[in-house]
Design a protein around this motif. Structure first.
Motif, PDB file in Angstrom:
ATOM      1  N   ASP A  51      -3.671  -7.670 -16.663  1.00 28.94           N
ATOM      2  CA  ASP A  51      -2.266  -8.222 -16.902  1.00 28.94           C
ATOM      3  C   ASP A  51      -1.362  -7.392 -16.020  1.00 28.94           C
ATOM      4  N   GLU A  52      -1.462  -6.348 -16.672  1.00 25.33           N
ATOM      5  CA  GLU A  52       0.087  -5.233 -17.513  1.00 25.33           C
ATOM      6  C   GLU A  52       0.339  -5.332 -16.082  1.00 25.33           C
ATOM      7  N   PHE A  53      -0.491  -5.291 -15.488  1.00 22.76           N
ATOM      8  CA  PHE A  53      -0.481  -4.250 -14.010  1.00 22.76           C
ATOM      9  C   PHE A  53      -0.690  -5.940 -12.145  1.00 22.76           C
ATOM     10  N   ALA A  54      -0.120  -6.902 -13.153  1.00 23.38           N
ATOM     11  CA  ALA A  54      -0.232  -8.043 -12.472  1.00 23.38           C
ATOM     12  C   ALA A  54       1.732  -8.852 -12.602  1.00 23.38           C
ATOM     13  N   GLU A  55       1.880  -8.901 -11.125  1.00 19.97           N
ATOM     14  CA  GLU A  55       3.503  -9.866 -11.587  1.00 19.97           C
ATOM     15  C   GLU A  55       3.269 -10.828 -13.239  1.00 19.97           C
ATOM     16  N   PRO A  56       3.984 -11.296 -13.332  1.00 14.65           N
ATOM     17  CA  PRO A  56       5.927 -10.489 -12.466  1.00 14.65           C
ATOM     18  C   PRO A  56       5.817  -9.320 -13.187  1.00 14.65           C
ATOM     19  N   ASP A  57       5.439  -8.930 -13.809  1.00 16.02           N
ATOM     20  CA  ASP A  57       6.036  -7.138 -14.751  1.00 16.02           C
ATOM     21  C   ASP A  57       5.343  -5.957 -13.856  1.00 16.02           C
ATOM     22  N   GLY A  58       4.530  -6.236 -13.225  1.00 19.77           N
ATOM     23  CA  GLY A  58       3.600  -4.816 -12.668  1.00 19.77           C
ATOM     24  C   GLY A  58       2.828  -5.060 -11.654  1.00 19.77           C
ATOM     25  N   THR A  59       2.357  -4.440 -10.961  1.00 16.95           N
ATOM     26  CA  THR A  59       1.582  -4.292  -9.261  1.00 16.95           C
ATOM     27  C   THR A  59       1.245  -3.826  -9.252  1.00 16.95           C
ATOM     28  N   LEU A  60      -0.300  -3.485  -8.850  1.00 16.46           N
ATOM     29  CA  LEU A  60      -0.924  -2.843  -8.240  1.00 16.46           C
ATOM     30  C   LEU A  60      -1.243  -2.612  -6.904  1.00 16.46           C
ATOM     31  N   LEU A  61      -1.178  -1.171  -6.059  1.00 11.42           N
ATOM     32  CA  LEU A  61      -0.933  -1.972  -4.861  1.00 11.42           C
ATOM     33  C   LEU A  61      -1.724  -0.407  -4.353  1.00 11.42           C
ATOM     34  N   MET A  62      -2.313  -0.566  -3.240  1.00  6.67           N
ATOM     35  CA  MET A  62      -3.433  -0.265  -2.289  1.00  6.67           C
ATOM     36  C   MET A  62      -2.706   0.625  -1.405  1.00  6.67           C
ATOM     37  N   LEU A  63      -2.929   1.657  -0.031  1.00  3.70           N
ATOM     38  CA  LEU A  63      -2.525   1.628   1.267  1.00  3.70           C
ATOM     39  C   LEU A  63      -4.230   2.090   1.251  1.00  3.70           C
ATOM     40  N   VAL A  64      -4.113   1.061   2.755  1.00  8.54           N
ATOM     41  CA  VAL A  64      -5.561   0.755   3.594  1.00  8.54           C
ATOM     42  C   VAL A  64      -5.262   1.443   4.788  1.00  8.54           C
ATOM     43  N   GLU A  65      -6.368   1.903   5.211  1.00  8.97           N
ATOM     44  CA  GLU A  65      -6.287   1.795   6.497  1.00  8.97           C
ATOM     45  C   GLU A  65      -7.397   2.205   7.476  1.00  8.97           C
ATOM     46  N   ASP A  66      -7.402   0.995   8.900  1.00 13.13           N
ATOM     47  CA  ASP A  66      -8.359   1.158   8.988  1.00 13.13           C
ATOM     48  C   ASP A  66      -9.196   0.272   8.468  1.00 13.13           C
ATOM     49  N   GLY A  67      -8.986  -0.697   6.876  1.00 11.65           N
ATOM     50  CA  GLY A  67      -9.676  -1.089   6.345  1.00 11.65           C
ATOM     51  C   GLY A  67     -10.648  -0.481   5.598  1.00 11.65           C
ATOM     52  N   GLU A  68     -10.293   0.767   5.204  1.00 14.64           N
ATOM     53  CA  GLU A  68     -10.121   1.624   4.193  1.00 14.64           C
ATOM     54  C   GLU A  68      -9.274   2.359   2.926  1.00 14.64           C
ATOM     55  N   PRO A  69      -9.718   1.700   1.491  1.00 19.95           N
ATOM     56  CA  PRO A  69      -8.532   2.563   0.498  1.00 19.95           C
ATOM     57  C   PRO A  69      -8.746   3.811   0.330  1.00 19.95           C
ATOM     58  N   VAL A  70      -6.897   4.316   1.355  1.00 18.66           N
ATOM     59  CA  VAL A  70      -7.100   5.700   1.479  1.00 18.66           C
ATOM     60  C   VAL A  70      -6.040   6.248   0.591  1.00 18.66           C
ATOM     61  N   ALA A  71      -5.279   5.733  -0.933  1.00 16.81           N
ATOM     62  CA  ALA A  71      -4.314   6.068  -1.650  1.00 16.81           C
ATOM     63  C   ALA A  71      -4.076   4.787  -2.391  1.00 16.81           C
TER      64      ALA A  71
END
Length: 167
Positions: A51-71
């Motif tokens: 929950d620390e990395f969830a809305e409203p106070d946080g987030t967890l973002l992934m960069l996905v390239e061609d279906g693969e998490p890259v960063a």
């Protein structure tokens, strides 16, 4: 002929399958660099309160390239006006492409949209690549860079954000 690759920014929860490579690779990285047991690192990363990395106070973002998490990366509330960046990661297979910088930019923009005025983070003394990334991205070192890294311990940084208008 080359095919253009497209990177998507995907907000996820800590238990989302897209986050699994981030957590697994970070555990190996921390275990190797800091000579700590791998199972301890996996436990720490996967049992941290999601929950620390969830809305409203946080987030967890992934960069996905061609279906693969890259960063990816996350932030959580540090105080009323400050977001704390955590878990900045780029897959070993995709480093040296500017993805870490893109993760920072995406996290900073999202933190500004949420009303944060400042970013705070720490990185480890055995992560010179991270130190270089944060300095290149305009972060201010809150430590004496002239001292040996091992003496400093965790390396804190900060950056003031430009507030985005929501009206």
């Amino acid at each position: 002929m080359t095919t253009a690759r497209r990177i998507q920014v995907c907000p996820v929860r800590q238990d989302d399958p897209l986050a699994a490579p981030l957590l697994a690779e970070l555990a190996v990285e921390y275990s190797t660099r800091y000579e700590r047991p791998l199972d301890e690192q996996i436990h720490t990363l996967t049992t941290h309160p999601a929950d620390e990395f969830a809305e409203p106070d946080g987030t967890l973002l992934m960069l996905v390239e061609d279906g693969e998490p890259v960063a990816g990366g996350a932030f959580r509330r540090y105080d009323a006006t400050t977001a704390e960046l955590k878990r900045i990661w780029t897959s070993k297979a995709h480093r040296r492409r500017g993805l870490g910088r893109l993760v920072l930019e995406e996290l900073e923009a999202e933190a500004a949209r949420r009303g944060y005025a400042r970013i705070y983070l720490t990185t480890g003394w055995r992560q010179p690549e991270a130190v270089a990334l944060y300095l290149a991205a305009g972060y201010t070192a809150l430590f004496d860079p002239g001292r040996p890294a091992e003496e400093i311990g965790p390396h804190p940084f900060e950056k003031t954000l430009i507030r985005l208008r929501t009206d």
